[in-house]
Write an enzyme that holds these catalytic residues in place. Structure first.
Site, PDB file in Angstrom:
ATOM      1  N   ILE A  56       0.816  -1.141   0.184  1.00  0.00           N
ATOM      2  CA  ILE A  56      -0.164   0.084  -0.026  1.00  0.00           C
ATOM      3  C   ILE A  56       0.847   1.175   0.065  1.00  0.00           C
ATOM      4  CG2 ILE A  56      -1.839   1.049   1.267  1.00  0.00           C
ATOM      5  CD1 ILE A  56      -2.506  -1.624   0.053  1.00  0.00           C
ATOM      6  N   THR A  68       1.853   0.755   7.882  1.00  0.00           N
ATOM      7  CA  THR A  68       1.975  -0.905   8.277  1.00  0.00           C
ATOM      8  C   THR A  68       0.858  -1.463   8.609  1.00  0.00           C
ATOM      9  OG1 THR A  68       2.449  -0.224  10.266  1.00  0.00           O
ATOM     10  CG2 THR A  68       4.151   0.187   9.051  1.00  0.00           C
ATOM     11  N   GLU A  94      -9.855   6.428   6.767  1.00  0.00           N
ATOM     12  CA  GLU A  94     -10.763   5.809   5.914  1.00  0.00           C
ATOM     13  C   GLU A  94     -10.513   4.435   5.274  1.00  0.00           C
ATOM     14  OE1 GLU A  94     -13.797   4.951   4.416  1.00  0.00           O
ATOM     15  OE2 GLU A  94     -14.304   7.217   4.220  1.00  0.00           O
ATOM     16  N   ASP A 103      -9.639  -9.703  10.963  1.00  0.00           N
ATOM     17  CA  ASP A 103      -9.576  -8.371  10.096  1.00  0.00           C
ATOM     18  C   ASP A 103     -10.968  -7.858   9.991  1.00  0.00           C
ATOM     19  OD1 ASP A 103      -8.176  -6.465   8.262  1.00  0.00           O
ATOM     20  OD2 ASP A 103      -9.719  -7.517   6.950  1.00  0.00           O
ATOM     21  N   LYS A 107     -12.703  -4.307  11.567  1.00  0.00           N
ATOM     22  CA  LYS A 107     -13.477  -3.430  10.935  1.00  0.00           C
ATOM     23  C   LYS A 107     -14.921  -3.165  11.437  1.00  0.00           C
ATOM     24  CE  LYS A 107     -11.273  -4.551   6.502  1.00  0.00           C
ATOM     25  NZ  LYS A 107     -11.009  -5.478   5.538  1.00  0.00           N
ATOM     26  N   GLY A 130      -6.896  -4.248  -1.882  1.00  0.00           N
ATOM     27  CA  GLY A 130      -6.041  -4.255  -3.356  1.00  0.00           C
ATOM     28  C   GLY A 130      -5.427  -2.909  -3.086  1.00  0.00           C
TER      29      GLY A 130
END
Ligand SMILES: NC(=O)C1=CN([C@@H]2O[C@H](COP(=O)(O)OP(=O)(O)OC[C@H]3O[C@@H](n4cnc5c(N)ncnc54)[C@H](O)[C@@H]3O)[C@@H](O)[C@H]2O)C=CC1
Ligand SMILES: N[C@@H](CC=O)C(=O)O
Ligand code: NA
Length: 915
Positions: A567, A648, A699, A771, A775, A892
């Protein structure tokens, strides 16, 4: 009708020139026609000479004089051509670099011909380095160093080679014969200097001025090649100056104007190419205009013809707002007032010598500084009224300049107050040792006067003051004469500072923020400049701090990127492609001033070159050190806003957000660890965020680039009540169950998701449901629930036997052994007309969250997804019957980095970027 000064009969087409040279005594002028070799020695003051007085069509120019007119004696004829004055004239001056090579001289000719002004007067310097060569000739000759002869040969060869390249035919032959003749005269004169072991000033100036004679002749021939009407002018026939101090002269405008009129009446061409730098005294002794003399020539001539404009052609795009070697953000100023240009040149900025400004200033003639090597740059216009009248506070300061190697002298004591004559006594002592006072400051209490002098002069100044005030010091009327060494001056220059309150506040605020200690301050009543004295070691930092405060966009962001993995690297590349556009369109100036990975880091004070950050990272990087990285971002630059972007997945990095925000560093991250970590830490962080104007954006922690957090915020902040949030929150798990069909094995699809960059650094974080749980927690907390991660029941898809795998690789290798189990589960669902989907839900009403694998009918919206799609449904008071749905790729590299980038721009808009 005035008298037309033309000469006695000579062949009209011949190239006659008159050269002035001092007689051996230096008290007379020898006037020589170089073609006819007729010398006319006259006493000083007798400039009017015979047939060769520049009165003939030269170099084949289309001179307006007819051969018949040329054949009439000077004493007999009335002048018939007036010197027109005013807007039809455009004056250009080309410096030595512009005239450096034959090609460059040709380019100059093209620029001259491209100017559509009715009349043009072109002043040129010698070819680059020639003036230095000429000075060296004189120096060598008078030092009895006979290598001057070889040096003279070099001068000859340089000009001969240039002329051969540039000219041809008759013009070349004429130039070369004139050059030969000049060189043989110079050889004789240098020989005389050599024998005498001494050169008078007028001898020396006569020798030195030849560079301009040759360069201007070559240019005038080059212009004539195009067929344009062009004459050559030896400005010694026109410009009259008188010495006004050591190495200084003042123009005699009245006499020069008369001589110019007379000259023009003989050669009224549309283009006049003239020598810069050289002039004559009233007694017709050749002299020069001293330092920057060609600029001065252009300004004087511009004033004599009341030109529309004087353009000074050089090798920079214009006048910079600060020394670009010290301030990489320095910009070219579009306009400057005469006073600003004046102040700046005093402070060492490479503008114009103040005396160059005086002649044009009196007639309000604009001077334009242009780059001969970048014709598309509009340059800097120095004129009476700068064009940008809509100046705001920031625009009041035009530029910053510094002077180094100064010392501050502080004379202090109670006996000074109210005692007339103290400052006079101080400065007369300073004058006695010939020191130059650069600034003076005295507080109105009159207990101290301080002033800055060059470091090399301060010892003498201090000694003189101690002698002068010995008694006052002994009696205690003066307490000290103190010297503060190693100081510099920083000056802010701007005409409009005079009428704008708050400018100095901004300047001193910028210096304070950069932790610069100001030792003394001076501002004259003219208010064109504010001068501060500071320690030399702080000077560049102070200059940058002040410059950035006034010149940089307030939305300049200094960014530190932590974790250039998938990323982080994608973000850096997106920034690389977009920064120029953001700067141009939205005045958002993004500077990545640091990148740190787990083992190495790259630091830059002004911004990493994003086209080569990977190579730089390999070449220039130092061992990673997060504390130093953050210190660099806080201290080692002058940009107004600091941002850390944590790319990270590291809990330790996330644990620093609170401290960073406290330091005024904005934080942006796709890392979920801070917002899904311990509740008390999260609440502390959010409380700080709300209490400060330092921003924290995340975000991309949910749904990657999809607007999930911002949608939720929008609902909450406008007073909607969140009832329930549910959906597919994992790009990885979405991809896996969207593609786990037919003959495909579960482990293959997981490997694909990893390959596509959807998974966490450790894919078990996805398959374990952690994960998704993170969220869910992030959204639950955002909605006001005070839940810990452990409050969320999570159904893990990681087989029990693989939980203990020591690495992601080992896990991926062992995963195929569970493919059969997965195939079975899938077939069972398919048999019931259903699909498997991994979902998460926040039940706001009941204060709960859950994360689980579920089966959905094939027509359910969750069954309709493809790729790494996320789908998140918000059921609220306003969206009760039909939920508000956000759907799209939720993992992605590109979309996630895009989400982080959006946060950077969100920050810029919070900081005031235009919408
Ligand atoms: N991949 C995706 O689609 C999405 C990822 N994210 C989040 O983005 C973050 C980055 O993910 P990826 O780029 O995929 O992971 P990655 O593993 O490719 O990159 C992480 C980088 O951080 C570096 N790093 C680790 N600890 C560090 C430390 N203490 N100091 C400096 N550098 C350190 C690693 O060496 C690596 O280069 C994660 O928090 C992830 O949850 C969020 C949304 C979507
Ligand atoms: N690994 C995550 C990436 C985004 O947060 C996912 O698959 O959704
Ligand atoms: Na998002």
């Amino acid at each position: 009708m005035r008298s037309l000064a033309v000469a006695s009969p000579v062949p009209p087409a011949a190239a006659h020139r008159r050269r002035l040279r001092p007689s051996a005594s230096g008290r007379e002028v020898v006037s020589q026609c170089l073609k006819c070799e007729i010398n006319q020695d006259r006493p000083m003051g007798a400039l009017r000479i015979g047939h060769s007085q520049g009165n003939l069509p030269r170099h084949g120019s289309k001179n307006l004089l007819t051969p018949a007119a040329a054949a009439i004696s000077v004493e007999q004829v009335e002048v018939s051509t007036y010197l027109p004055k005013g807007d039809m004239w455009s004056v250009h001056k080309f410096g030595g670099t512009c005239m450096g090579t034959p090609q460059r001289i040709q380019n100059v000719a093209d620029v001259v011909l491209g100017d559509s002004s009715e009349r043009k007067l072109i002043i040129v310097s010698a070819m680059s380095k020639v003036t230095d060569m000429m000075y060296s000739l004189v120096h060598k000759a008078q030092s009895r160093d006979d290598s001057y002869t070889e040096e003279l040969d070099k001068v000859f060869e340089k000009h001969m080679a240039a002329a051969k390249d540039l000219l041809d035919g008759e013009n070349l032959a004429r130039f070369l014969s004139e050059l030969h003749s000049d060189i043989s005269n110079l050889r004789a004169m240098l020989r005389a200097i050599y024998i005498a072991g001494h050169a008078t000033e007028s001898f020396s100036e006569f020798v030195v001025g030849h560079g301009e004679l040759w360069s201007s002749q070559m240019l005038s021939y080059a212009v004539q090649k195009s067929g344009a009407s062009c004459s050559w002018m030896d400005t010694r026939e026109v410009l009259v100056v008188k010495p006004s101090g050591p190495d200084m002269v003042d123009p005699d405008y009245e006499e020069s104007e008369k001589r110019l009129e007379k000259w023009f009446s003989r050669q009224p061409a549309e283009i006049i190419v003239a020598t810069g730098f050289i002039a004559s005294t009233a007694e017709n002794i050749p002299t020069t205009l001293k330092r920057d003399g060609s600029d001065f020539s252009a300004a004087i001539i511009g004033s004599l013809v009341r030109a529309r404009q004087v353009t000074i052609w050089t090798d920079v795009d214009g006048v910079f707002s600060a020394d670009p070697r010290k301030v990489s953000e320095a910009v070219i100023l579009s306009t400057l007032s005469y006073q600003e240009a004046w102040e700046m040149s005093y402070f060492g900025a490479n503008v114009l010598h103040p005396r160059t400004i005086i002649p044009v200033m009196k007639d309000n003639i604009p001077i334009v500084i242009r780059n001969m090597f970048n014709l598309s740059a509009p340059g800097t216009v120095i004129c009476k009224q700068p064009a940008n009248e809509d100046a705001d506070l920031d625009a009041c300061v035009k530029s910053f300049a510094t002077i180094d190697k100064l010392a501050l002298v502080n004379v202090e004591g109670t006996g000074m107050a109210g005692v007339p004559g103290t400052s006079s006594a101080i400065f007369s002592a300073v004058k006695e040792v010939g020191a130059n006072v650069i600034m003076i400051s005295q507080a109105s209490s009159e207990h101290s006067i301080c002033f800055a002098v060059p470091e090399k002069e301060v010892a003498a100044v201090s000694a003189a003051l101690h002698v002068r005030f010995r008694e006052a010091l002994a009696a205690g009327r003066l307490s000290k004469v103190e010297v503060i060494h190693d100081c510099s001056i920083l000056a802010a220059v701007g005409l409009r500072m005079a009428s704008t309150p708050g400018v100095s506040a901004i300047l001193f605020d910028a210096l304070a923020k950069a932790n610069i200690n100001v030792r003394a301050i001076a501002q004259g009543c003219s208010e064109y400049n504010i001068t501060v004295v500071l320690k030399q070691e702080d000077c560049v930092r102070a200059l940058r701090a002040a410059h950035s405060r006034f010149f940089l966009s307030k939305t300049t962001l200094a960014i530190g990127v932590i974790g250039p993995g998938l990323i982080g690297a994608t973000l850096l590349n997106q920034l690389r492609d977009q920064v120029a556009i953001l700067k141009e369109n939205m005045n958002i100036d993004v500077r990545v001033i640091g990148i740190t990975g787990a083992s190495t880091m790259l630091l830059s004070e002004t911004g990493v070159d994003l086209t080569r950050w990977k190579e730089e990272m390999q070449k220039e990087a130092k061992p990673a050190d997060l504390a130093n990285f953050v210190r660099h971002l806080s201290e080692d630059h002058v940009f107004p806003n600091k941002v850390l972007v944590d790319c990270t997945a590291d809990t330790n990095v996330a644990s620093h957000y609170y401290d960073w925000l406290k330091k005024g560093i904005h934080v942006i991250t796709p890392n979920k660890k801070a917002n899904s970590g311990p509740l008390d830490r999260y609440l502390k962080l959010r409380t700080l965020q709300r209490a400060s104007y330092t921003h924290y954006f995340y975000e991309a922690t949910v749904g990657a680039g999809l607007p999930i957090i911002s949608t939720l915020r929008g609902l909450l902040e406008t007073g909607d009540k969140i009832l329930r949030i549910e959906g597919i929150f994992s790009g990885t798990l979405s991809y896996i169950f969207n593609n786990f069909e037919g003959t495909r094995s579960f482990s293959d699809v997981v490997a694909e998701a990893k390959e596509a960059g959807y998974t966490e650094p450790d894919p078990r974080d996805d398959l374990s449901g952690t994960d998704v749980a993170r969220k869910v927690i992030i959204l639950a907390r955002e909605s006001g629930l005070r839940l810990e991660l452990s409050d969320i029941p999570v159904e893990s898809l990681v087989p029990e036997a693989l939980k203990s795998c020591s690495s992601p690789n080992e896990f991926m290798q062992k995963l195929p052994s569970f493919d059969q189990d997965w195939a079975r589960q899938r077939h069972e669902a398919e048999a019931a007309g259903e699909v498997l989907r991994y979902v998460g839900a926040v039940d706001v009403l009941n204060g709960k969250g859950r994360v689980e694998l579920q089966r959905y009918k094939r027509d359910h919206p969750f069954a309709q997804l493809s790729g790494s799609d996320n789908i998140i449904a918000f059921t609220t008071s306003r969206y009760k019957e039909q939920p508000l749905i956000v759907r799209g790729p939720g993992a992605g590299a590109e979309v996630t980095a895009g989400g982080v980038f959006c946060d950077i721009l969100r920050l810029a808009s919070y900081l005031g970027a235009p919408s």
